[in-house]
Design an enzyme around this catalytic site. Structure first.
Site, mmCIF file in Angstrom:
data_model
loop_
_atom_site.group_PDB
_atom_site.id
_atom_site.type_symbol
_atom_site.label_atom_id
_atom_site.label_comp_id
_atom_site.label_asym_id
_atom_site.label_seq_id
_atom_site.Cartn_x
_atom_site.Cartn_y
_atom_site.Cartn_z
ATOM 1 N N ASP A 36 0.867 -1.281 0.090
ATOM 2 C CA ASP A 36 -0.064 -0.167 0.048
ATOM 3 C C ASP A 36 0.731 1.429 -0.147
ATOM 4 O O ASP A 36 0.305 2.232 0.040
ATOM 5 C CB ASP A 36 -0.946 -0.106 1.237
ATOM 6 C CG ASP A 36 -0.177 -0.217 2.377
ATOM 7 O OD1 ASP A 36 0.990 0.140 2.691
ATOM 8 O OD2 ASP A 36 -0.939 -0.465 3.395
ATOM 9 N N GLN A 94 11.810 26.967 3.041
ATOM 10 C CA GLN A 94 10.766 27.676 3.711
ATOM 11 C C GLN A 94 11.185 28.060 5.147
ATOM 12 O O GLN A 94 10.741 26.981 5.957
ATOM 13 C CB GLN A 94 9.380 26.863 3.289
ATOM 14 C CG GLN A 94 8.308 27.630 4.286
ATOM 15 C CD GLN A 94 7.411 28.617 3.183
ATOM 16 O OE1 GLN A 94 7.603 28.451 1.882
ATOM 17 N NE2 GLN A 94 6.668 29.137 3.967
ATOM 18 N N HIS A 126 20.295 25.370 3.920
ATOM 19 C CA HIS A 126 20.129 26.413 2.973
ATOM 20 C C HIS A 126 20.274 27.864 3.716
ATOM 21 O O HIS A 126 20.560 28.886 3.153
ATOM 22 C CB HIS A 126 18.908 26.443 2.323
ATOM 23 C CG HIS A 126 18.365 27.592 1.410
ATOM 24 N ND1 HIS A 126 19.082 27.755 0.265
ATOM 25 C CD2 HIS A 126 17.645 28.651 1.504
ATOM 26 C CE1 HIS A 126 18.783 28.906 -0.303
ATOM 27 N NE2 HIS A 126 17.505 29.469 0.302
ATOM 28 N N ASP A 164 24.471 34.753 -6.548
ATOM 29 C CA ASP A 164 24.147 35.989 -6.010
ATOM 30 C C ASP A 164 25.046 36.685 -4.902
ATOM 31 O O ASP A 164 25.762 35.770 -4.449
ATOM 32 C CB ASP A 164 22.584 36.126 -5.484
ATOM 33 C CG ASP A 164 22.276 34.922 -4.718
ATOM 34 O OD1 ASP A 164 22.933 34.878 -3.758
ATOM 35 O OD2 ASP A 164 21.387 34.520 -4.687
ATOM 36 N N LYS A 187 22.217 41.202 -11.301
ATOM 37 C CA LYS A 187 21.279 41.105 -12.353
ATOM 38 C C LYS A 187 21.271 42.761 -12.391
ATOM 39 O O LYS A 187 21.093 43.477 -11.776
ATOM 40 C CB LYS A 187 19.816 40.749 -12.000
ATOM 41 C CG LYS A 187 19.651 39.609 -11.943
ATOM 42 C CD LYS A 187 18.337 39.070 -11.749
ATOM 43 C CE LYS A 187 17.994 37.548 -11.462
ATOM 44 N NZ LYS A 187 16.804 36.693 -10.730
HETATM 45 C C1 R5P Z 1 18.256 29.677 -3.727
HETATM 46 O O1 R5P Z 1 18.088 30.447 -2.873
HETATM 47 C C2 R5P Z 1 19.146 28.467 -3.900
HETATM 48 O O2 R5P Z 1 20.618 28.775 -3.300
HETATM 49 C C3 R5P Z 1 19.610 28.011 -5.230
HETATM 50 O O3 R5P Z 1 19.932 28.812 -5.856
HETATM 51 C C4 R5P Z 1 18.160 27.672 -5.544
HETATM 52 O O4 R5P Z 1 17.462 26.684 -4.939
HETATM 53 C C5 R5P Z 1 18.351 27.021 -7.140
HETATM 54 O O5 R5P Z 1 17.089 26.644 -7.643
HETATM 55 P P1 R5P Z 1 16.789 26.449 -8.993
HETATM 56 O O6 R5P Z 1 17.818 25.245 -9.473
HETATM 57 O O7 R5P Z 1 15.412 25.746 -9.207
HETATM 58 O O8 R5P Z 1 17.091 27.659 -9.695
#
Ligand code: R5P
Length: 285
Positions: A36, A94, A126, A164, A187
């Site tokens: 299941d 999150q 993260h 970034d 950017k």
């Molecule tokens: C964002 O804050 C993370 O450090 C990664 O840059 C992000 O999770 C990458 O996601 P994706 O491969 O979907 O662009």
């Protein structure tokens, strides 16, 4: 007293590598699924009096259940200590409530997991703020930067970039380790419909460039960055991450614009090229 590594089904190579680094026994488990769909786990070694290192992921969701079941199985033994290693800590993106009515998903994971171990370890989480959410146990984050640097040195790159400014620290550490310059991508809005992504200060024309990120999920971040770096003349783009999730056709999209894609063994996949086992072992000493 003996140390034993018990590995979940999501990272068998990392568990074996960690057992070898720690000169520990690699325990045996039986992990299967009922017809299941519910999971079943069994630890086949006795853990009486042992120092246990449990290595198990919380991604995808079914591995979270597996991890909870493995944690619970350890509770049936009179062990010496339990270190829980979650190589990739899912739901970390999150880490706050962005809209009313949402959970703080990372906190939900912390609360579910922190009740078991004496010590909790994860890799390149993260957001570092998640480590602060642990109240019931000691928690630490391990960096994969050294492992990434070793691999990039072997491959040969001229620059290390982060996607970034927020993630520049890892790129800086990797760059320093292999003695090349690091920078981050920015950017730049050209007009209402055009946005360019460029390194903040270096010129990548004719250079081999590595982009280092913690997670690659859809690949969108790296695809955009790599496409722009090639447009401004980079001779090669190597995408390096700790956690390769590669959702959907991400790997195909990445292969089309990157010269190489590499990831660690936190989530084993075809791009796995370096192990975080030495870094985890060091953090345990
Ligand atoms: C964002 O804050 C993370 O450090 C990664 O840059 C992000 O999770 C990458 O996601 P994706 O491969 O979907 O662009």
């Amino acid at each position: 007293m003996v140390m034993i590594v018990i590995g979940g089904s999501s990272s068998p190579k990392l568990s074996a590598a960690l057992a070898s680094e720690l000169q520990a026994t690699l325990g045996k488990t039986e992990i299967k699924r009922f017809p299941d769909g519910e999971g079943y786990v069994r630890i086949l070694d006795s853990l009486e009096g042992e120092e246990i290192v449990l290595v198990s992921n919380t991604y995808p969701d079914e591995k979270l259940v597996e991890t909870l079941l493995l944690c619970d199985a350890t509770q049936e033994f009179d062990y010496e200590s339990l270190v829980l290693v979650i190589p990739y800590f899912g739901y970390a993106r999150q880490d706050k409530k962005f809209n009313d009515g949402e959970p703080i998903s990372a906190r939900a994971m912390v609360r579910a997991l922190e009740i078991y171990p004496d010590k909790f370890l994860t890799v390149d989480i993260h957001a570092n703020s998640i480590i602060e959410m642990f109240e019931a146990t000691e928690a630490s984050n391990v960096s994969a930067a050294e492992a990434i640097a070793r691999k990039l040195k072997e491959i040969g790159v001229d620059f290390v970039l982060s996607p970034d400014e927020g993630r520049i620290r890892t790129a800086e550490k990797v760059g320093k380790d292999i003695r090349v310059q690091s920078d981050y991508l920015v950017k730049k809005r050209i007009d209402g419909s055009t946005v360019k992504i460029e390194p903040k200060s270096i010129d990548v024309a004719g250079k081999r460039v590595a982009i280092v990120d913690d997670i690659i999920s859809t690949g969108g971040t790296i695809v955009n960055a790599s496409t722009e770096l090639k447009r401004v003349g980079a001779s090669a783009v190597i995408a390096a991450c700790t956690h390769g999730l590669f959702a959907g056709n991400a790997l195909d999209r990445l292969s089309a614009c990157c010269d190489q894609v590499i990831s660690s063994d936190t989530l084993e996949n075809p791009t796995t090229a370096y192990s975080v086992a030495p870094a985890i072992a060091r953090a345990m000493k």
